[in-house]
Design an enzyme around this catalytic site. Structure first.
Site, mmCIF file in Angstrom:
data_model
loop_
_atom_site.group_PDB
_atom_site.id
_atom_site.type_symbol
_atom_site.label_atom_id
_atom_site.label_comp_id
_atom_site.label_asym_id
_atom_site.label_seq_id
_atom_site.Cartn_x
_atom_site.Cartn_y
_atom_site.Cartn_z
ATOM 1 C CE LYS A 59 -0.253 -0.036 4.967
ATOM 2 N NZ LYS A 59 -1.122 -0.690 5.949
ATOM 3 C CE1 TYR A 288 14.912 30.855 5.431
ATOM 4 C CE2 TYR A 288 15.059 28.403 4.951
ATOM 5 C CZ TYR A 288 14.483 29.645 4.832
ATOM 6 O OH TYR A 288 14.656 29.609 3.480
HETATM 7 C C1 LIG Z 1 -0.517 -1.812 6.895
HETATM 8 C C2 LIG Z 1 -1.123 -3.104 7.342
HETATM 9 C C3 LIG Z 1 -0.083 -4.191 7.721
HETATM 10 C C4 LIG Z 1 0.919 -4.485 7.428
HETATM 11 O O1 LIG Z 1 1.747 -3.861 8.682
HETATM 12 P P1 LIG Z 1 2.912 -3.903 8.918
HETATM 13 O O2 LIG Z 1 3.346 -3.167 10.699
HETATM 14 O O3 LIG Z 1 3.974 -2.534 8.105
HETATM 15 O O4 LIG Z 1 4.293 -5.231 8.895
HETATM 16 C C5 LIG Z 1 -0.630 -5.010 7.836
HETATM 17 N N1 LIG Z 1 -2.322 -5.344 8.136
HETATM 18 C C6 LIG Z 1 -2.944 -4.333 8.116
HETATM 19 C C7 LIG Z 1 -4.903 -4.780 8.047
HETATM 20 C C8 LIG Z 1 -2.361 -3.082 7.739
HETATM 21 O O5 LIG Z 1 -3.217 -1.753 6.827
#
Ligand SMILES: *Cc1c(COP(=O)(O)O)cnc(C)c1O
Length: 391
Positions: A59, A288
């Site tokens: 994702k 800054y």
């Molecule tokens: C993003 C996500 C994962 C992966 O989690 P990690 O901590 O990156 O391994 C697994 N399950 C769900 C539902 C997620 O949203």
């Protein structure tokens, strides 16, 4: 004559390749070999590994690494399947991986998503009643894969156990549905003491998740932290589907254990160069807001990397930056195109010296800890502005 004047006068002095090689040195390198290594490691976790599948979570553009490259590298590595947040992301993955199972973690946002899921053979998570209602409205040409999500204490997505059992009965009697299994998500699996995780698992496994014939359904509980801590290993279910995310990219989900400790290899490395050296007198200010004042005569390296590239602006003075073989402290505010590093104790640093913001020498987890965030955010935040190289 400037480069642009030269172009206008039909005097292209450089090939595009040369021009690129000579442009701003900010660069992101994505290492496909390390991705494959980390995936293999994910496959070896948990005592149930032999009967399990491990979906690669890609994702958010594969946590900022570039989903197209990661999907093809993981496909070559024999990945079991992918997980993404939404149908739009899934359709992109489908184009690169025509056959792989694809799990959609937030499921349908509207009725149309169900038709797309059916057409493109996606597995949609169902976590709330409206999604079931949209599904009931449809006459789909073929059964669509469905994961039922149970809320076991995180209170983000999912049905309670009892509502989940009712939804499951409904799904199992729907001929448009192919039930893949039942899933849950952990709130605290990254913590050193797993008591809340154990409570969540107990809630989940207190119920029987079976099909109408009494056969156990697929079970999906594990993210990276659960896999690496082997939290769910005591449950000897068959048909386990893991969801490995951040570990695939070589980052540790834990504050108490480094990626190196677990033999994870960094997939993204962020590089640049020193574009100026400044001498700051004792008492002089840097950047800054004049937030940093030199306590001694200071040699400062100015690096071409800033929040306009995705480097976190809130990284405070002291954040580690690797400069030509040594880790030195960032000082002063990060600006859009540049940041500044105290190299007083690293005498050999000169203009053009190589810099790694994170990667092999400084883990993204260290930078994240210093900036008060997690690697996930830093990785996702890198922009398209630095050149990208995929190896
Ligand atoms: C993003 C996500 C994962 C992966 O989690 P990690 O901590 O990156 O391994 C697994 N399950 C769900 C539902 C997620 O949203």
């Amino acid at each position: 004559m400037t480069y642009y004047e030269a172009v206008e006068n039909d005097m292209v002095l450089l090939s595009l390749q040369e021009a690129l090689a000579m442009s701003r040195p900010a660069k992101i390198i994505i290492n496909g070999k390390h991705l494959a290594h980390n995936y293999a490691l994910a496959k070896q976790q948990m005592s149930t590994a032999l009967s399990s599948q491990t979906m690669a979570v890609v994702k958010a553009d594969a946590y900022g690494h570039g989903a197209e490259f990661c999907v093809s590298a993981l496909t070559k590595a024999g990945v079991d399947g992918f997980a993404v947040a939404c149908v739009d992301e899934a359709l992109a993955v489908r184009a690169w991986a025509p056959l792989a199972p694809i799990m959609v973690l937030e499921g349908a946002f509207d009725a149309r998503d169900w038709r797309l899921a059916c057409e493109h053979r996606l597995q949609l998570v169902v976590h709330q009643p409206e999604q079931l209602a949209w599904l009931a409205e449809q006459t789909l040409p073929a059964p669509v894969g469905v994961w039922l999500k149970i809320n076991t204490g995180m209170h983000r997505l999912g049905f309670s156990v009892s509502d989940g059992q009712r939804a499951l009965t409904q799904l199992l009697s729907n001929s448009s549905v192919d039930v893949c299994g039942v899933m849950m998500h952990h709130a605290c699996a990254d913590e050193a003491t797993p008591s809340f995780s154990e409570q969540q698992l107990a809630t989940f496994y207190a119920s029987q998740w079976h099909d109408v014939a009494g056969r156990p359904l697929g079970i999906s509980t594990a993210n990276s932290a659960v896999l690496l801590a082997d939290l769910d290993g005591s449950h000897t279910e068959t048909n386990i589907v893991n969801r490995a995310g951040v570990m695939l990219y070589g980052s540790s989900p834990f504050a108490h254990k480094t990626a190196g400790d677990m033999n994870l290899k960094p997939v993204m490395s962020v590089h640049s160069r020193v574009i100026a050296i400044q001498s700051v007198p004792q008492g002089g200010y840097v950047g800054y807001g004049c937030t940093w004042q030199a306590q001694r005569e200071t040699t400062l390296a100015v690096v071409a990397m800033g929040y306009g590239d995705g480097y976190p602006r809130h990284a405070p003075s002291g954040t580690p930056v690797w400069v030509a073989g040594k880790v030195c402290p960032l000082v002063g505010r990060v600006s859009m195109d540049m940041l500044t590093v105290d190299v007083t104790d690293h005498a050999s640093v000169a203009h053009g010296a190589p810099v790694e913001l994170w990667g092999e020498h400084v883990s993204v987890d260290r930078v994240a800890a210093s900036a008060g965030t997690i690697s996930y955010e830093l990785l996702c935040q890198m922009t398209q502005r630095p050149q990208r190289e995929y190896i």
